[in-house]
Design an enzyme around this catalytic site. Structure first.
Site, PDB file in Angstrom:
ATOM      1  N   HIS A   1     -67.518 158.361  11.341  1.00 48.46           N
ATOM      2  CA  HIS A   1     -66.320 158.231  12.174  1.00 48.46           C
ATOM      3  C   HIS A   1     -65.083 158.635  11.388  1.00 48.46           C
ATOM      4  CE1 HIS A   1     -65.375 154.632   9.849  1.00 48.46           C
ATOM      5  NE2 HIS A   1     -66.656 154.321   9.973  1.00 48.46           N
TER       6      HIS A   1
ATOM      7  N   GLU B   1     -63.796 157.032   5.004  1.00 51.88           N
ATOM      8  CA  GLU B   1     -65.168 156.944   4.504  1.00 51.88           C
ATOM      9  C   GLU B   1     -65.801 158.322   4.318  1.00 51.88           C
ATOM     10  OE1 GLU B   1     -67.418 154.106   6.942  1.00 51.88           O
ATOM     11  OE2 GLU B   1     -65.544 152.996   7.169  1.00 51.88           O
TER      12      GLU B   1
ATOM     13  N   HIS C   1     -61.768 153.718  11.657  1.00 52.61           N
ATOM     14  CA  HIS C   1     -61.366 152.731  10.659  1.00 52.61           C
ATOM     15  C   HIS C   1     -61.760 153.258   9.288  1.00 52.61           C
ATOM     16  CE1 HIS C   1     -65.610 151.674  11.324  1.00 52.61           C
ATOM     17  NE2 HIS C   1     -65.593 151.203  10.092  1.00 52.61           N
TER      18      HIS C   1
ATOM     19  N   HIS D   1     -74.254 151.019   7.850  1.00 53.78           N
ATOM     20  CA  HIS D   1     -73.324 150.386   8.781  1.00 53.78           C
ATOM     21  C   HIS D   1     -73.330 148.871   8.628  1.00 53.78           C
ATOM     22  CE1 HIS D   1     -71.037 149.487  12.391  1.00 53.78           C
ATOM     23  NE2 HIS D   1     -71.986 148.637  12.732  1.00 53.78           N
TER      24      HIS D   1
ATOM     25  N   GLU E   1     -70.860 154.162  14.233  1.00 53.67           N
ATOM     26  CA  GLU E   1     -69.813 154.456  15.210  1.00 53.67           C
ATOM     27  C   GLU E   1     -69.893 155.876  15.757  1.00 53.67           C
ATOM     28  OE1 GLU E   1     -68.355 151.032  12.734  1.00 53.67           O
ATOM     29  OE2 GLU E   1     -69.323 152.954  12.318  1.00 53.67           O
TER      30      GLU E   1
ATOM     31  N   ASP F   1     -74.335 155.933   9.474  1.00 51.02           N
ATOM     32  CA  ASP F   1     -73.399 154.952  10.004  1.00 51.02           C
ATOM     33  C   ASP F   1     -73.661 154.824  11.501  1.00 51.02           C
ATOM     34  OD1 ASP F   1     -71.375 153.071  10.005  1.00 51.02           O
ATOM     35  OD2 ASP F   1     -69.831 154.415   9.255  1.00 51.02           O
TER      36      ASP F   1
END
Length: 276
Positions: free
Chosen positions: A105, A135, A117, A61, A10, A8
């Protein structure tokens, strides 16, 4: 052995702002370069421990087209683009020996956490058997459903703590200390990559000590809080999905975690549809 590295953006070293993670913003190219470099450090670490490993890297991502193919370590294979089965975990199967989460994240509503998020920002919370998951937890549980341990996670300190709570033996690499949604104290990217390479090698070496995540016996009760009331209207068109707990929550019962995960992905996709 076979390893899947899910990357990902972030939680990548040095990244703190959406201008670095959004393809439509000015700094996305720099973010792509940082992301690819962190992925390469983890690939190198896996191969330090297991030189003949089959390493698959899933760009996980946004568009799933962020990692720079020409700059990725040529010893790995890259999964990019969407839609695809298992989403952020594309390429994972029962033959995989270890999963590694890079640049992850913290979940929505937690923090401080950099760019926190769940899925796409339209999901406020997901509860599986009463446990709130983002996630990190959702993906780790899907890996566990296939019998695969998640052996490494990198991201900010909050993200590392989120997986450690679920998988105490996991190896984590906090590449930044979150100060807020768009602020952190970060390691120098080269220092972060050195730590990622060492940690990945350690995690692969210790993979037999890390158990796959299992949440609860099936069937599983799932609740999803959605940001848009119109998404609830769409979600209730799916057989087995009902409104519960007010205007923004839906619920369903899944026969196993694999089915739960796929339906959660579908709800996240429905959440991106805007009213006509």
């Amino acid at each position: 052995m076979k390893a899947l590295i899910s990357v990902d953006m972030e939680g990548i070293s040095g990244i703190v702002h959406s201008s670095e993670t959004n393809p439509e913003r000015y700094d996305h190219q720099r973010g792509r370069e940082l992301m690819t470099a962190d992925a390469n450090a983890v690939i190198a670490g896996v191969l330090d421990a297991e030189p003949t490993a089959d390493v698959l890297v899933a760009d996980a991502h946004g568009t799933f087209r962020n990692l720079l193919p020409e700059r990725l370590d040529r010893r790995a294979r890259l999964v990019r683009g969407k839609p695809r089965a298992l989403n952020m975990l594309a390429g994972l199967d029962e033959e995989t020996d270890a999963a590694l989460f890079v640049g992850y994240h913290v979940r929505a509503g937690e923090g401080p956490g950099v760019l926190a998020h769940t899925m796409n920002g339209e999901i406020l919370d997901v509860r599986v058997a009463g446990r709130s998951l983002g996630e990190i937890g959702l993906n780790a549980a899907m890996a566990g459903h296939l019998g695969v341990p998640v052996v490494l996670l990198s991201g900010d300190d909050a993200a590392c703590a989120e997986l450690t709570e679920l998988v105490p033996a996991v190896v984590t690499v906090p590449v930044k200390e979150a100060l807020g949604a768009a602020a952190a104290v970060t390691l120098h990217p080269e220092e972060a990559r050195d730590r990622l390479r060492r940690a990945a090698a350690d995690a692969i070496t210790r993979r037999a000590e890390i158990r796959p995540l299992t949440l609860a016996p099936a069937p599983l009760d799932v609740e999803v809080d959605l940001a848009g009331a119109h998404t609830v209207d769409l979600a209730t068109l799916v057989p087995g999905v009902t409104r519960t707990g007010g205007a923004r929550t839906v619920a369903f019962t899944a026969p196993d975690y694999g089915a739960a995960y796929r339906l959660i992905l579908l709800l996240a996709q429905l959440a991106t549809i805007r009213p006509a």
